[in-house]
Design an enzyme around this catalytic site. Structure first.
Site, PDB file in Angstrom:
ATOM      1  N   LYS A 116       2.081   3.050  -1.784  1.00 61.79           N
ATOM      2  CA  LYS A 116       2.196   3.910  -1.010  1.00 61.79           C
ATOM      3  C   LYS A 116       3.414   5.112  -1.809  1.00 61.79           C
ATOM      4  CE  LYS A 116      -0.700   2.033   1.408  1.00 61.79           C
ATOM      5  NZ  LYS A 116      -2.228   2.745   1.563  1.00 61.79           N
ATOM      6  N   GLU A 200      11.075   5.968   5.730  1.00 57.09           N
ATOM      7  CA  GLU A 200      10.253   7.153   6.214  1.00 57.09           C
ATOM      8  C   GLU A 200      11.148   7.421   8.284  1.00 57.09           C
ATOM      9  OE1 GLU A 200       6.541   6.763   7.475  1.00 57.09           O
ATOM     10  OE2 GLU A 200       5.518   6.797   4.779  1.00 57.09           O
ATOM     11  N   HIS A 235      -2.291  -2.729  16.066  1.00 55.79           N
ATOM     12  CA  HIS A 235      -3.281  -2.247  14.408  1.00 55.79           C
ATOM     13  C   HIS A 235      -4.720  -1.962  14.173  1.00 55.79           C
ATOM     14  CE1 HIS A 235       0.942  -0.807  13.134  1.00 55.79           C
ATOM     15  NE2 HIS A 235       1.091  -2.185  13.852  1.00 55.79           N
ATOM     16  N   ARG A 294     -13.043   4.279   1.005  1.00 61.05           N
ATOM     17  CA  ARG A 294     -13.335   3.258   0.895  1.00 61.05           C
ATOM     18  C   ARG A 294     -14.173   4.539   2.399  1.00 61.05           C
ATOM     19  NH1 ARG A 294      -9.865   1.664   4.080  1.00 61.05           N
ATOM     20  NH2 ARG A 294     -10.290   1.144   6.811  1.00 61.05           N
TER      21      ARG A 294
HETATM   22  C1  MV4 Z   1       4.304   4.911  11.132  1.00 54.68           C
HETATM   23  C2  MV4 Z   1       4.614   5.506  12.248  1.00 54.68           C
HETATM   24  C3  MV4 Z   1       5.579   6.194  12.834  1.00 54.68           C
HETATM   25  N1  MV4 Z   1       6.055   6.823  11.526  1.00 54.68           N
HETATM   26  N2  MV4 Z   1       4.719   5.898  10.097  1.00 54.68           N
HETATM   27  C4  MV4 Z   1       0.636   2.260  11.686  1.00 54.68           C
HETATM   28  C5  MV4 Z   1      -0.518   1.626  10.179  1.00 54.68           C
HETATM   29  C6  MV4 Z   1       0.022   2.092   9.198  1.00 54.68           C
HETATM   30  N3  MV4 Z   1      -0.947   2.852   8.359  1.00 54.68           N
HETATM   31  C7  MV4 Z   1       1.432   3.705   9.517  1.00 54.68           C
HETATM   32  N4  MV4 Z   1       1.633   3.575  10.962  1.00 54.68           N
HETATM   33  C8  MV4 Z   1       2.766   3.528  11.292  1.00 54.68           C
HETATM   34  N5  MV4 Z   1       3.374   4.471  10.752  1.00 54.68           N
HETATM   35  C9  MV4 Z   1       5.735   6.707  10.714  1.00 54.68           C
HETATM   36  N6  MV4 Z   1       6.604   7.135   9.779  1.00 54.68           N
HETATM   37  C10 MV4 Z   1       3.816   4.904  13.272  1.00 54.68           C
HETATM   38  C11 MV4 Z   1       3.100   3.861  12.726  1.00 54.68           C
HETATM   39  C12 MV4 Z   1       2.036   2.901  13.989  1.00 54.68           C
HETATM   40  C13 MV4 Z   1       0.832   3.676  13.667  1.00 54.68           C
HETATM   41  C14 MV4 Z   1      -0.579   4.430  13.173  1.00 54.68           C
HETATM   42  C15 MV4 Z   1      -1.027   5.030  13.123  1.00 54.68           C
HETATM   43  C16 MV4 Z   1      -2.257   3.895  14.308  1.00 54.68           C
HETATM   44  C17 MV4 Z   1      -1.674   3.427  15.034  1.00 54.68           C
HETATM   45  C18 MV4 Z   1      -0.488   3.073  15.141  1.00 54.68           C
HETATM   46  C19 MV4 Z   1       0.177   2.523  16.233  1.00 54.68           C
HETATM   47  C20 MV4 Z   1       1.615   1.806  15.662  1.00 54.68           C
HETATM   48  C21 MV4 Z   1       2.371   2.840  14.476  1.00 54.68           C
END
Ligand code: MV4
Length: 501
Positions: A116, A200, A235, A294
């Protein structure tokens, strides 16, 4: 074009890939573990080979065994599906080294997106908007304090090797930072063998929207519109739709063009998905999150609103063909919503509920697509992801897609194991869902609200189901016993029969 494709996967996605192979006149070779010997993908493929014990490391994650089968059966390409080896750069490289085409991007693209922090560095160079923060691993608590102070609390600690939420920590204040950093680093080390963690700015209750891209091996890249993926729990996505109720034509174009820039910066080819977070307070603001290298579980909603077969296009691209259309030829038409049907117990915290499917009645009719990996009589093993099938409703607009799913859900009946089918009735009937008021916190809020009892079937339909169950229980023959009539080579046949013993 390829003559034979080995599918290095199981369940509904293996069946999905086999369908496109058959339409293209390409032979399909399935692989299976001991517990999957009678799996639907084994019954559906032209050939099937046992690759080992149930544990994924012994079978679906075993690169050597899969490549040995590919060589032995003469497959000229491998489709990895999703999960398992699909985003494993070493596997993609091993395929190339063995002279078998990997249906997906290059190992180099996968490696870039696998880290990442590396991805953020590359996206910064390419001018792609990403969440404010660092693009390098944190080296000390002092450095973490400085960065967090600059971007402002709350902040999100993330594992560089992560994705899907593992190793992620929300930090609300400077006091909480040190403990969270240490916890995130050790969790990342344990989960990925790599303790690198970065920071972040945290976006609270964001929406999760992703953009499908497709790139051929001649430099042509297009976007196929977005999917709204905010309805998730821990998630794990539960329901996805295309288009997103939040995205208008102008935002789609901006997001699509950014996604194409992401793909081009990664020298990407084949199908890919660019994930964005959308700030609930600044809805026109979207940030690059990560790229999934994918085919995704939820690809059918994009297929239904674009009229394209993404697996066919993946295969054509891997065979060296050019994209048969340009961006201006792509139209988003109608609306599609997918429900992920899991073998899990809604009354027991959605705990997996594997076991024998004693009876199965499946929905059909106008605007209904069912991508399933199971059949009546099949025993869902505990060893893998409990996704049974995907029920997708589509129509001219969102209202019709919802109406069709609402009509189709009661046609779906699974006996013997628990499923999350009841959850979808509740979501589809919910006012906030119907008006498109969804974000990543939506499902937790819905589940926290007191159950109103409306999702319980009425007495009449329960009686009809019971009558149907008793009428067929005696006639559930073992579908695994039926063998294909076509002539097979001796060892192919042996491989399949061996599995049935
Ligand atoms: C975040 C976020 C809020 N702020 N990044 C969760 C999985 C990972 N791939 C990235 N995720 C998140 N990153 C920042 N800077 C909130 C999430 C997140 C989330 C993102 C996508 C789909 C569902 C989620 C559920 C909780 C938190």
């Amino acid at each position: 074009m390829f003559k034979k494709i080995l599918i290095a996967n199981r369940g509904e996605i293996a069946v999905r890939v086999i369908r496109s192979c058959r339409e293209l006149g390409i032979l399909s070779a399935a692989v299976y573990s001991d517990v999957d010997r009678a799996g639907l993908h084994v019954l559906s493929a032209d050939e099937a080979y046992c690759i080992g014990a149930a544990a994924a490391a012994e079978s679906y994650l075993n690169i050597d065994k899969i490549l040995a089968v590919a060589k032995r059966c003469g497959a000229d390409a491998i489709h990895p599906g999703y999960g398992f080896l699909s985003e494993n750069a070493k596997f993609a490289q091993a395929c190339t080294d063995a002279g078998v085409k990997f249906i997906g991007p290059s190992a180099a693209s996968m490696e870039m997106m696998g880290s990442k922090t590396r991805a953020r560095q590359e996206m910064e160079k390419a001018g792609v908007p990403f969440v404010p923060g660092t693009s390098h691993g944190l080296e000390s608590i002092q450095q973490a304090r400085e960065v967090a102070e600059n971007i402002g609390y709350p902040v999100m600690l993330k594992a560089a090797a992560g994705g899907g939420g593992k190793g992620m920590r929300l930090v609300g204040s400077a006091q909480a930072l040190q403990a969270a950093l240490e916890a995130a680093q050790s969790e990342a080390q344990r989960a990925f063998g790599d303790g690198e963690v970065y920071l972040e700015k945290a976006i609270l209750n964001p929406r999760h929207i992703e953009m499908q891209v497709l790139a051929d091996e001649h430099g042509n890249t297009v976007y196929l519109g977005e999917r709204e993926c905010s309805i998730q729990r821990r998630h794990q996505k539960v329901m996805e739709e295309a288009p997103s109720p939040l995205v208008d034509a102008e935002m789609r174009r901006r997001m699509g063009e950014v996604a194409v820039r992401v793909a081009q910066a990664a020298h990407y080819h084949n199908a890919g998905t660019v994930e964005f977070l959308v700030d609930p307070n600044l809805e026109q603001n979207f940030y690059f999150l990560e790229m999934n290298t994918r085919l995704q579980v939820e690809h059918p909603v994009t297929e239904l609103v674009t009229g394209l077969d993404l697996v066919e296009l993946q295969i054509r691209i891997a065979a060296g063909e050019r994209l048969p259309f340009a961006q201006k030829d792509i139209r988003i038409r109608g609306h599609a919503i997918e429900c992920r049907i899991y073998a899990e117990d809604a009354d027991n915290n959605f705990f997996p509920s594997p076991g024998k499917i004693e009876m199965l009645m499946t929905p059909a009719g106008p605007g209904i697509r069912l991508d399933s990996g199971v059949y009546a009589g099949w025993t869902v093993p505990i060893d893998y992801d409990p996704l049974l099938a995907k029920l997708i409703g589509c129509g001219q607009d969102r209202r019709q897609a919802i109406a069709r799913l609402t009509r189709a859900l009661p046609e779906y009946f699974v006996a013997g194991i628990k499923t999350n089918l009841g959850l979808f009735r509740r979501i589809l009937a919910d006012g906030d869902f119907q008006s498109g008021k969804i974000d990543t916190g939506y499902l937790d809020r819905l589940l926290a609200a007191k159950a109103d009892g409306k999702d319980v079937g009425d007495g009449k339909s329960i009686a009809a189901i019971a009558a149907a169950v008793f009428s067929v229980l005696d006639s559930t023959a073992n579908p695994a016993a039926s063998k294909p009539a076509a002539a097979e080579s001796g060892w192919k046949k042996a491989a399949r029969t061996e599995g049935l013993m």
